[in-house]
Design a protein around this motif. Structure first.
Motif, PDB file in Angstrom:
ATOM      1  N   ASN A  60      -1.762  36.378  31.846  1.00 49.60           N
ATOM      2  CA  ASN A  60      -1.631  37.067  33.102  1.00 49.60           C
ATOM      3  C   ASN A  60      -0.738  38.607  32.817  1.00 49.60           C
ATOM      4  OD1 ASN A  60      -2.961  35.231  34.758  1.00 49.60           O
ATOM      5  ND2 ASN A  60      -1.215  33.880  34.821  1.00 49.60           N
ATOM      6  N   ASN A  61      -0.022  38.288  32.060  1.00 47.90           N
ATOM      7  CA  ASN A  61       0.816  39.741  31.761  1.00 47.90           C
ATOM      8  C   ASN A  61       0.007  40.979  31.284  1.00 47.90           C
ATOM      9  OD1 ASN A  61       3.239  38.612  32.866  1.00 47.90           O
ATOM     10  ND2 ASN A  61       3.727  37.924  30.749  1.00 47.90           N
ATOM     11  N   MET A  62      -0.832  40.564  30.402  1.00 45.25           N
ATOM     12  CA  MET A  62      -1.556  41.458  29.862  1.00 45.25           C
ATOM     13  C   MET A  62      -2.444  42.108  30.888  1.00 45.25           C
ATOM     14  SD  MET A  62      -0.709  41.938  26.583  1.00 45.25           S
ATOM     15  CE  MET A  62       0.629  41.840  27.512  1.00 45.25           C
ATOM     16  N   LYS A  63      -3.061  41.199  31.723  1.00 45.25           N
ATOM     17  CA  LYS A  63      -4.031  41.668  32.825  1.00 45.25           C
ATOM     18  C   LYS A  63      -3.280  42.680  33.811  1.00 45.25           C
ATOM     19  CE  LYS A  63      -7.176  37.901  33.001  1.00 45.25           C
ATOM     20  NZ  LYS A  63      -7.523  36.694  33.634  1.00 45.25           N
ATOM     21  N   MET A  64      -2.081  42.326  33.895  1.00 46.78           N
ATOM     22  CA  MET A  64      -1.069  43.246  34.701  1.00 46.78           C
ATOM     23  C   MET A  64      -0.869  44.539  34.122  1.00 46.78           C
ATOM     24  SD  MET A  64       2.528  44.221  35.136  1.00 46.78           S
ATOM     25  CE  MET A  64       3.363  42.905  33.967  1.00 46.78           C
ATOM     26  N   LEU A  65      -0.845  44.854  32.720  1.00 44.24           N
ATOM     27  CA  LEU A  65      -0.438  45.871  31.960  1.00 44.24           C
ATOM     28  C   LEU A  65      -1.703  46.677  32.144  1.00 44.24           C
ATOM     29  CD1 LEU A  65       1.617  44.237  29.115  1.00 44.24           C
ATOM     30  CD2 LEU A  65       2.427  46.039  31.052  1.00 44.24           C
ATOM     31  N   GLU A  66      -2.663  46.162  31.744  1.00 43.18           N
ATOM     32  CA  GLU A  66      -4.325  46.824  31.946  1.00 43.18           C
ATOM     33  C   GLU A  66      -4.326  47.506  33.408  1.00 43.18           C
ATOM     34  OE1 GLU A  66      -7.176  43.795  30.645  1.00 43.18           O
ATOM     35  OE2 GLU A  66      -6.314  43.502  28.691  1.00 43.18           O
ATOM     36  N   ASN A  67      -4.170  46.567  34.224  1.00 41.71           N
ATOM     37  CA  ASN A  67      -4.116  47.164  35.676  1.00 41.71           C
ATOM     38  C   ASN A  67      -3.310  48.118  35.832  1.00 41.71           C
ATOM     39  OD1 ASN A  67      -6.169  45.216  36.083  1.00 41.71           O
ATOM     40  ND2 ASN A  67      -4.807  43.916  37.269  1.00 41.71           N
ATOM     41  N   LEU A  68      -2.185  48.357  35.257  1.00 43.87           N
ATOM     42  CA  LEU A  68      -1.205  49.386  35.556  1.00 43.87           C
ATOM     43  C   LEU A  68      -1.812  50.570  35.013  1.00 43.87           C
ATOM     44  CD1 LEU A  68       2.202  47.817  34.928  1.00 43.87           C
ATOM     45  CD2 LEU A  68       1.429  48.706  37.216  1.00 43.87           C
ATOM     46  N   ILE A  69      -2.172  50.504  33.798  1.00 41.81           N
ATOM     47  CA  ILE A  69      -2.705  51.512  32.972  1.00 41.81           C
ATOM     48  C   ILE A  69      -3.843  51.992  33.388  1.00 41.81           C
ATOM     49  CG2 ILE A  69      -3.693  52.281  30.735  1.00 41.81           C
ATOM     50  CD1 ILE A  69      -1.751  50.206  29.495  1.00 41.81           C
ATOM     51  N   ARG A  70      -5.033  51.236  33.942  1.00 44.36           N
ATOM     52  CA  ARG A  70      -6.099  51.603  34.963  1.00 44.36           C
ATOM     53  C   ARG A  70      -5.665  52.405  36.006  1.00 44.36           C
ATOM     54  NH1 ARG A  70      -8.902  47.174  33.193  1.00 44.36           N
ATOM     55  NH2 ARG A  70      -8.190  45.749  35.094  1.00 44.36           N
ATOM     56  N   ALA A  71      -4.768  51.941  36.783  1.00 47.71           N
ATOM     57  CA  ALA A  71      -4.369  52.583  37.969  1.00 47.71           C
ATOM     58  C   ALA A  71      -3.593  54.063  37.682  1.00 47.71           C
ATOM     59  CB  ALA A  71      -3.239  51.593  38.605  1.00 47.71           C
ATOM     60  N   GLY A  72      -3.455  54.420  36.487  1.00 47.32           N
ATOM     61  CA  GLY A  72      -3.036  55.749  36.167  1.00 47.32           C
ATOM     62  C   GLY A  72      -1.488  55.679  35.642  1.00 47.32           C
ATOM     63  N   VAL A  73      -0.778  54.601  35.396  1.00 51.81           N
ATOM     64  CA  VAL A  73       0.656  54.589  34.987  1.00 51.81           C
ATOM     65  C   VAL A  73       0.558  55.199  33.489  1.00 51.81           C
ATOM     66  CG1 VAL A  73       2.460  53.133  34.365  1.00 51.81           C
ATOM     67  CG2 VAL A  73       1.361  52.513  36.515  1.00 51.81           C
ATOM     68  N   ILE A  74       1.218  56.063  33.334  1.00 50.93           N
ATOM     69  CA  ILE A  74       1.390  56.499  32.007  1.00 50.93           C
ATOM     70  C   ILE A  74       2.635  56.260  31.116  1.00 50.93           C
ATOM     71  CG2 ILE A  74       1.730  58.804  30.593  1.00 50.93           C
ATOM     72  CD1 ILE A  74      -0.139  60.040  32.853  1.00 50.93           C
ATOM     73  N   ILE A  75       2.626  55.649  30.131  1.00 50.34           N
ATOM     74  CA  ILE A  75       3.787  55.091  29.585  1.00 50.34           C
ATOM     75  C   ILE A  75       4.116  56.042  28.186  1.00 50.34           C
ATOM     76  CG2 ILE A  75       4.938  53.191  28.209  1.00 50.34           C
ATOM     77  CD1 ILE A  75       2.608  51.478  29.666  1.00 50.34           C
ATOM     78  N   GLU A  76       5.267  56.863  28.419  1.00 46.22           N
ATOM     79  CA  GLU A  76       5.611  57.718  27.301  1.00 46.22           C
ATOM     80  C   GLU A  76       6.325  57.064  26.318  1.00 46.22           C
ATOM     81  OE1 GLU A  76       7.767  60.908  28.931  1.00 46.22           O
ATOM     82  OE2 GLU A  76       6.434  61.528  30.420  1.00 46.22           O
ATOM     83  N   GLU A  77       6.028  57.549  25.094  1.00 48.10           N
ATOM     84  CA  GLU A  77       6.636  56.955  24.051  1.00 48.10           C
ATOM     85  C   GLU A  77       8.447  57.526  23.827  1.00 48.10           C
ATOM     86  OE1 GLU A  77       5.156  57.393  19.927  1.00 48.10           O
ATOM     87  OE2 GLU A  77       3.062  56.906  20.850  1.00 48.10           O
ATOM     88  N   GLU A  78       9.097  56.641  23.503  1.00 50.29           N
ATOM     89  CA  GLU A  78      10.474  57.010  23.332  1.00 50.29           C
ATOM     90  C   GLU A  78      10.573  57.985  22.123  1.00 50.29           C
ATOM     91  OE1 GLU A  78      13.152  56.122  24.935  1.00 50.29           O
ATOM     92  OE2 GLU A  78      12.205  54.939  26.616  1.00 50.29           O
ATOM     93  N   LYS A  79      11.281  59.181  22.669  1.00 46.57           N
ATOM     94  CA  LYS A  79      11.569  59.927  21.294  1.00 46.57           C
ATOM     95  C   LYS A  79      13.041  59.683  21.072  1.00 46.57           C
ATOM     96  CE  LYS A  79       7.896  62.903  22.010  1.00 46.57           C
ATOM     97  NZ  LYS A  79       6.908  61.863  22.222  1.00 46.57           N
ATOM     98  N   ARG A  80      13.446  59.684  19.724  1.00 50.89           N
ATOM     99  CA  ARG A  80      14.647  59.375  19.321  1.00 50.89           C
ATOM    100  C   ARG A  80      15.168  60.125  18.247  1.00 50.89           C
ATOM    101  NH1 ARG A  80      16.943  53.289  18.368  1.00 50.89           N
ATOM    102  NH2 ARG A  80      19.104  53.933  18.123  1.00 50.89           N
ATOM    103  N   SER A  81      16.156  61.174  18.386  1.00 50.44           N
ATOM    104  CA  SER A  81      16.532  61.790  17.357  1.00 50.44           C
ATOM    105  C   SER A  81      17.312  60.956  16.152  1.00 50.44           C
ATOM    106  CB  SER A  81      17.908  62.816  17.858  1.00 50.44           C
ATOM    107  OG  SER A  81      18.376  63.418  16.750  1.00 50.44           O
ATOM    108  N   LYS A  82      17.521  61.347  14.996  1.00 54.20           N
ATOM    109  CA  LYS A  82      18.155  60.822  14.068  1.00 54.20           C
ATOM    110  C   LYS A  82      19.603  61.464  13.798  1.00 54.20           C
ATOM    111  CE  LYS A  82      14.202  59.287  11.701  1.00 54.20           C
ATOM    112  NZ  LYS A  82      13.968  57.948  12.293  1.00 54.20           N
TER     113      LYS A  82
END
Length: 157
Positions: A60-82
């Motif tokens: 169910n969680n995977m379906k929810m994530l797929e629906n969010l992505i299909r709806a246009g939610v963009i998940i940005e990768e975390e950028k981390r300095s060293k």
């Protein structure tokens, strides 16, 4: 990290979400992660690790994530300095120029680890006004104590 918080994984708060997102950098890597991979993250305990692992195994969680992505939610990768990699900071007292959360976010963005308690692993204690008992513990452990101004200089360098 904000996305991980928003999807309400049990036991995953702001700090845990930040550490998990830095370790895995994107959702696909996190979906593939083993329980041991998640448990190996500093400051992630076994309950939080198991909850995170189980969340990404639930259909169910995977379906929810797929629906969010299909709806246009963009998940940005975390950028981390060293810049501050492997450095542990504790912020205590009242800061005049930053909120504590902002200071901790800057630490994390620069690769450091914000922590809420002083230990032998702490590299810096950032001491604001009325620092309380943490300053005493830092002194007893030989932790470097810096002011907010010194902290701001350190992150600007």
């Amino acid at each position: 990290s904000k996305f991980l918080q928003a999807i309400s994984i049990p036991y995953v708060g702001e700090g845990a979400a930040r550490e998990i997102s830095y370790r895995f950098s994107n959702l696909e890597n996190l979906k593939k992660a083993s329980l041991e991979d998640i448990e190996s993250i500093p400051d992630i305990g076994p309950i939080t690790a198991k909850s995170t692992y189980d969340f990404f195994r639930d259909e169910n969680n995977m379906k929810m994530l797929e629906n969010l992505i299909r709806a246009g939610v963009i998940i940005e990768e975390e950028k981390r300095s060293k810049k501050m990699e492997n450095k542990v900071f504790v912020v205590t007292g009242t800061l005049s120029k930053l909120k504590r959360e902002e200071a901790e976010e800057k630490i994390a963005q620069l690769g450091g680890r914000p922590s809420s308690s002083v230990s032998k692993n702490t590299n810096y204690l950032v001491a604001g006004e009325n620092p309380g008992s943490k300053i005493k513990k830092a002194k007893s452990l030989g932790v470097k104590i810096i002011s907010e101004e010194e902290f701001l200089e350190l992150i600007e360098r």
